[in-house]
Design a protein around this motif. Structure first.
Motif, PDB file in Angstrom:
ATOM      1  N   ILE A   1     -53.317 -18.307 112.279  1.00 36.28           N
ATOM      2  CA  ILE A   1     -52.676 -19.473 112.894  1.00 36.28           C
ATOM      3  C   ILE A   1     -53.041 -19.605 114.364  1.00 36.28           C
ATOM      4  CG2 ILE A   1     -50.435 -20.489 113.480  1.00 36.28           C
ATOM      5  CD1 ILE A   1     -49.358 -19.244 110.884  1.00 36.28           C
ATOM      6  N   GLY A   2     -53.188 -18.507 115.050  1.00 31.85           N
ATOM      7  CA  GLY A   2     -53.565 -18.558 116.461  1.00 31.85           C
ATOM      8  C   GLY A   2     -52.412 -18.196 117.364  1.00 31.85           C
ATOM      9  N   ALA A   3     -52.737 -17.575 118.482  1.00 28.58           N
ATOM     10  CA  ALA A   3     -51.717 -17.115 119.422  1.00 28.58           C
ATOM     11  C   ALA A   3     -50.932 -18.291 119.993  1.00 28.58           C
ATOM     12  CB  ALA A   3     -52.378 -16.321 120.547  1.00 28.58           C
ATOM     13  N   GLY A   4     -49.617 -18.134 120.029  1.00 29.43           N
ATOM     14  CA  GLY A   4     -48.759 -19.145 120.639  1.00 29.43           C
ATOM     15  C   GLY A   4     -48.429 -20.326 119.756  1.00 29.43           C
ATOM     16  N   ARG A   5     -49.086 -20.445 118.608  1.00 27.15           N
ATOM     17  CA  ARG A   5     -48.798 -21.575 117.725  1.00 27.15           C
ATOM     18  C   ARG A   5     -47.625 -21.256 116.801  1.00 27.15           C
ATOM     19  NH1 ARG A   5     -54.778 -22.364 116.751  1.00 27.15           N
ATOM     20  NH2 ARG A   5     -55.406 -24.133 118.062  1.00 27.15           N
ATOM     21  N   ARG A   6     -46.890 -22.295 116.468  1.00 32.15           N
ATOM     22  CA  ARG A   6     -45.775 -22.182 115.530  1.00 32.15           C
ATOM     23  C   ARG A   6     -45.750 -23.439 114.666  1.00 32.15           C
ATOM     24  NH1 ARG A   6     -40.215 -23.779 118.779  1.00 32.15           N
ATOM     25  NH2 ARG A   6     -40.993 -25.709 119.709  1.00 32.15           N
ATOM     26  N   LEU A   7     -44.957 -23.404 113.613  1.00 32.55           N
ATOM     27  CA  LEU A   7     -44.822 -24.577 112.756  1.00 32.55           C
ATOM     28  C   LEU A   7     -44.177 -25.716 113.535  1.00 32.55           C
ATOM     29  CD1 LEU A   7     -44.958 -25.772 109.809  1.00 32.55           C
ATOM     30  CD2 LEU A   7     -42.561 -25.071 109.617  1.00 32.55           C
ATOM     31  N   ILE A   8     -44.829 -26.869 113.570  1.00 31.31           N
ATOM     32  CA  ILE A   8     -44.241 -28.024 114.250  1.00 31.31           C
ATOM     33  C   ILE A   8     -43.985 -29.188 113.292  1.00 31.31           C
ATOM     34  CG2 ILE A   8     -45.233 -27.423 116.482  1.00 31.31           C
ATOM     35  CD1 ILE A   8     -47.351 -29.594 116.017  1.00 31.31           C
ATOM     36  N   GLY A   9     -44.428 -29.071 112.036  1.00 31.36           N
ATOM     37  CA  GLY A   9     -44.153 -30.146 111.092  1.00 31.36           C
ATOM     38  C   GLY A   9     -44.823 -29.926 109.751  1.00 31.36           C
ATOM     39  N   VAL A  10     -44.342 -30.676 108.771  1.00 31.84           N
ATOM     40  CA  VAL A  10     -44.902 -30.664 107.418  1.00 31.84           C
ATOM     41  C   VAL A  10     -45.209 -32.107 107.044  1.00 31.84           C
ATOM     42  CG1 VAL A  10     -44.521 -30.044 105.002  1.00 31.84           C
ATOM     43  CG2 VAL A  10     -43.505 -28.651 106.822  1.00 31.84           C
ATOM     44  N   VAL A  11     -46.381 -32.337 106.458  1.00 29.81           N
ATOM     45  CA  VAL A  11     -46.792 -33.686 106.069  1.00 29.81           C
ATOM     46  C   VAL A  11     -46.928 -33.740 104.553  1.00 29.81           C
ATOM     47  CG1 VAL A  11     -48.492 -35.525 106.364  1.00 29.81           C
ATOM     48  CG2 VAL A  11     -48.069 -33.905 108.239  1.00 29.81           C
ATOM     49  N   THR A  12     -46.284 -34.712 103.943  1.00 28.10           N
ATOM     50  CA  THR A  12     -46.398 -34.897 102.495  1.00 28.10           C
ATOM     51  C   THR A  12     -46.669 -36.360 102.196  1.00 28.10           C
ATOM     52  OG1 THR A  12     -43.995 -35.210 102.293  1.00 28.10           O
ATOM     53  CG2 THR A  12     -44.854 -33.002 101.894  1.00 28.10           C
ATOM     54  N   SER A  13     -47.442 -36.596 101.147  1.00 27.10           N
ATOM     55  CA  SER A  13     -47.631 -37.966 100.678  1.00 27.10           C
ATOM     56  C   SER A  13     -46.493 -38.314  99.742  1.00 27.10           C
ATOM     57  CB  SER A  13     -48.972 -38.105  99.953  1.00 27.10           C
ATOM     58  OG  SER A  13     -48.983 -37.312  98.772  1.00 27.10           O
TER      59      SER A  13
ATOM     60  N   TRP B   1     -52.325 -29.686 118.274  1.00 20.93           N
ATOM     61  CA  TRP B   1     -51.978 -29.248 116.928  1.00 20.93           C
ATOM     62  C   TRP B   1     -53.217 -28.933 116.097  1.00 20.93           C
ATOM     63  CZ3 TRP B   1     -54.241 -32.341 113.333  1.00 20.93           C
ATOM     64  CH2 TRP B   1     -54.571 -33.642 113.722  1.00 20.93           C
ATOM     65  N   ILE B   2     -52.991 -28.172 115.046  1.00 19.80           N
ATOM     66  CA  ILE B   2     -53.990 -27.943 114.013  1.00 19.80           C
ATOM     67  C   ILE B   2     -53.263 -28.005 112.676  1.00 19.80           C
ATOM     68  CG2 ILE B   2     -53.779 -25.414 114.043  1.00 19.80           C
ATOM     69  CD1 ILE B   2     -56.875 -25.360 113.597  1.00 19.80           C
ATOM     70  N   GLU B   3     -53.894 -28.592 111.686  1.00 17.28           N
ATOM     71  CA  GLU B   3     -53.235 -28.876 110.403  1.00 17.28           C
ATOM     72  C   GLU B   3     -54.050 -28.284 109.263  1.00 17.28           C
ATOM     73  OE1 GLU B   3     -51.863 -32.866 107.824  1.00 17.28           O
ATOM     74  OE2 GLU B   3     -53.091 -33.045 109.638  1.00 17.28           O
ATOM     75  N   VAL B   4     -53.354 -27.737 108.276  1.00 16.90           N
ATOM     76  CA  VAL B   4     -54.022 -27.194 107.100  1.00 16.90           C
ATOM     77  C   VAL B   4     -53.185 -27.524 105.874  1.00 16.90           C
ATOM     78  CG1 VAL B   4     -52.905 -24.921 107.268  1.00 16.90           C
ATOM     79  CG2 VAL B   4     -55.117 -25.144 106.106  1.00 16.90           C
ATOM     80  N   GLY B   5     -53.860 -27.818 104.763  1.00 14.35           N
ATOM     81  CA  GLY B   5     -53.110 -28.163 103.566  1.00 14.35           C
ATOM     82  C   GLY B   5     -53.997 -28.337 102.354  1.00 14.35           C
ATOM     83  N   VAL B   6     -53.407 -28.883 101.303  1.00 16.53           N
ATOM     84  CA  VAL B   6     -54.132 -29.139 100.061  1.00 16.53           C
ATOM     85  C   VAL B   6     -53.980 -30.612  99.711  1.00 16.53           C
ATOM     86  CG1 VAL B   6     -53.932 -26.803  99.149  1.00 16.53           C
ATOM     87  CG2 VAL B   6     -52.105 -28.445  98.713  1.00 16.53           C
TER      88      VAL B   6
ATOM     89  N   ALA C   1     -68.062 -25.993 100.514  1.00 17.71           N
ATOM     90  CA  ALA C   1     -67.283 -26.675 101.541  1.00 17.71           C
ATOM     91  C   ALA C   1     -68.015 -27.916 102.025  1.00 17.71           C
ATOM     92  CB  ALA C   1     -67.013 -25.739 102.712  1.00 17.71           C
ATOM     93  N   ALA C   2     -67.228 -28.893 102.456  1.00 14.25           N
ATOM     94  CA  ALA C   2     -67.758 -30.091 103.110  1.00 14.25           C
ATOM     95  C   ALA C   2     -67.247 -30.062 104.542  1.00 14.25           C
ATOM     96  CB  ALA C   2     -67.294 -31.346 102.389  1.00 14.25           C
ATOM     97  N   ILE C   3     -68.149 -29.892 105.497  1.00 17.13           N
ATOM     98  CA  ILE C   3     -67.763 -29.729 106.897  1.00 17.13           C
ATOM     99  C   ILE C   3     -68.266 -30.929 107.693  1.00 17.13           C
ATOM    100  CG2 ILE C   3     -67.974 -28.290 108.949  1.00 17.13           C
ATOM    101  CD1 ILE C   3     -68.376 -25.892 107.125  1.00 17.13           C
ATOM    102  N   SER C   4     -67.335 -31.543 108.442  1.00 14.68           N
ATOM    103  CA  SER C   4     -67.689 -32.661 109.314  1.00 14.68           C
ATOM    104  C   SER C   4     -67.251 -32.329 110.733  1.00 14.68           C
ATOM    105  CB  SER C   4     -67.004 -33.949 108.839  1.00 14.68           C
ATOM    106  OG  SER C   4     -65.595 -33.857 109.002  1.00 14.68           O
ATOM    107  N   ALA C   5     -67.428 -33.284 111.641  1.00 14.38           N
ATOM    108  CA  ALA C   5     -67.065 -33.044 113.037  1.00 14.38           C
ATOM    109  C   ALA C   5     -65.559 -32.919 113.232  1.00 14.38           C
ATOM    110  CB  ALA C   5     -67.604 -34.173 113.908  1.00 14.38           C
ATOM    111  N   SER C   6     -64.757 -33.414 112.278  1.00 15.01           N
ATOM    112  CA  SER C   6     -63.302 -33.401 112.460  1.00 15.01           C
ATOM    113  C   SER C   6     -62.539 -32.655 111.378  1.00 15.01           C
ATOM    114  CB  SER C   6     -62.774 -34.844 112.507  1.00 15.01           C
ATOM    115  OG  SER C   6     -63.078 -35.522 111.294  1.00 15.01           O
TER     116      SER C   6
ATOM    117  N   GLY D   1     -63.745 -26.374 115.860  1.00 16.34           N
ATOM    118  CA  GLY D   1     -64.440 -26.031 114.627  1.00 16.34           C
ATOM    119  C   GLY D   1     -64.167 -24.627 114.123  1.00 16.34           C
ATOM    120  N   PRO D   2     -64.325 -23.591 114.962  1.00 14.67           N
ATOM    121  CA  PRO D   2     -64.052 -22.227 114.494  1.00 14.67           C
ATOM    122  C   PRO D   2     -62.608 -22.046 114.015  1.00 14.67           C
ATOM    123  CG  PRO D   2     -65.348 -22.178 116.505  1.00 14.67           C
ATOM    124  CD  PRO D   2     -64.938 -23.598 116.305  1.00 14.67           C
ATOM    125  N   ALA D   3     -61.648 -22.659 114.717  1.00 13.04           N
ATOM    126  CA  ALA D   3     -60.245 -22.524 114.312  1.00 13.04           C
ATOM    127  C   ALA D   3     -60.011 -23.177 112.949  1.00 13.04           C
ATOM    128  CB  ALA D   3     -59.333 -23.149 115.361  1.00 13.04           C
ATOM    129  N   ARG D   4     -60.650 -24.320 112.713  1.00 13.93           N
ATOM    130  CA  ARG D   4     -60.500 -24.990 111.414  1.00 13.93           C
ATOM    131  C   ARG D   4     -61.076 -24.131 110.290  1.00 13.93           C
ATOM    132  NH1 ARG D   4     -61.848 -29.632 114.592  1.00 13.93           N
ATOM    133  NH2 ARG D   4     -64.046 -29.539 113.948  1.00 13.93           N
TER     134      ARG D   4
END
Length: 317
Positions: A215-227, A250-255, A273-278, A298-301
């Motif tokens: 997750i990275g130093a200093g980061r914590r959960l700030i939200g959940v996104v659902t469709s 922020w950084i976001e990860v999901g399925v 994997a499909a990797i783009s600039a974002s 990029g490395p964090a993603r």
């Protein structure tokens, strides 16, 4: 007088009353026998009509409560129960219920401590119209709206803002509706705002885990996104991490459901994997889902995407 006589007398009075409607024959006389028979037929027809009407009314009374638009709206949750310490929502749970209104329907919901964001799509499949509802915890809105007064929203004060509406959903707490890429439509914005109801929801169920070390130093959960379910299928669930709740780091990860046209262009941890600039998108072979990471660098993603483990039994695994 016994009950039989009473009923008979009542019936005869009813029939005699119908004689007033019988026209005399050409000779000026009335055939009493024929008139009595006609009167009794009318009484029977009226009784059948009354019985049918009563049955229809009973069926309607039974059926109407089952119609969704006749059910009473669920009770609103008091603001004091929605915010923690008087100034923050639960970062993992929705605090509002949003309906379809103004030609829009909810598309996604993003939870958060200080604000919660609901994105809307048009109910018309041919339209690309969108709107955004942003609900702030008490005292967390960037600035107080200073537009002209608008009609109250659910009996709360409201003001017009450019291409939308702001209203004080609870004392010291504001929400906004913004119609994106559209001209002013105040009636539409007001109807959307009226569909927002403060209501505590259960924490969002996350169908995967993330290795905390990624997750990275200093980061914590700030939200959940659902469709919102589309054809009864939820197509996306993700979590957002950050050092500050309202900051842009922020950084976001999901399925999510993969698009059929997505083609891999790299390999990460032996996974196509499909990797783009974002975005980094992992495409596990034979699985009905893709793992994605957005935000950050990029490395964090890459690190975050490969740290996801989908829970056994979820997502048709």
């Amino acid at each position: 007088m016994d009950r039989g006589e009473w009923h008979g007398s009542t019936r005869d009075h009813a029939v005699l009353g119908l004689l007033r409607d019988v026209e005399p024959s050409a000779g000026g006389s009335v055939d009493i026998g024929r008139a009595m028979r006609a009167g009794r037929r009318r009484v029977r027809r009226r009784r059948v009509a009354v019985a049918v009407a009563a049955a229809a009314a009973t069926a309607l009374a039974v059926f109407l409560p089952s119609l969704p638009w006749t059910r009473p709206a669920p009770p609103a949750t008091p603001a004091s129960q929605l915010v923690q310490d008087g100034q923050a929502f639960d970062a993992a749970a929705p605090a509002f219920l949003v309906g379809s209104a103004g030609g829009f329907t909810p598309d996604s919901y993003e939870t958060g401590r200080y604000r919660q964001v609901i994105r809307l799509r048009s109910t018309d499949p041919a339209s690309r119209a969108t709107a955004v509802i942003t609900m702030y915890a008490p005292g967390r809105q960037p600035s107080l709206p200073d537009g002209e007064p608008a009609p109250p929203v659910n009996d709360r004060p409201a003001r017009w803002i450019p291409r939308g509406l702001a209203w004080e959903w609870a004392p010291g707490a504001w929400g906004t509706v913004a119609l994106e890429d559209q001209t002013e439509d105040r009636d539409r914005a007001h109807r959307v705002a009226q569909s927002v109801l403060p209501r505590r929801g259960a924490p969002v169920s996350i169908p995967f885990t993330v290795d905390p070390a990624a997750i990275g130093a200093g980061r914590r959960l700030i939200g959940v996104v659902t469709s919102y379910p589309n054809d009864q299928v939820t197509t996306r669930v993700s979590v957002k991490y950050g050092t500050h709740d309202l900051a842009g780091d922020w950084i976001e990860v999901g399925v999510r459901q993969p698009r059929p046209s997505t083609a891999p262009n790299a390999d990460l941890s032996s996974t196509p994997a499909a990797i783009s600039a974002s975005e980094v998108l992992l495409l596990p072979a034979g699985k009905p889902y893709a793992i994605f990471a957005r935000g950050g660098d990029g490395p964090a993603r890459r690190t975050l995407a490969t740290a996801v483990t989908v829970n056994a039994g979820s997502l048709n695994t």
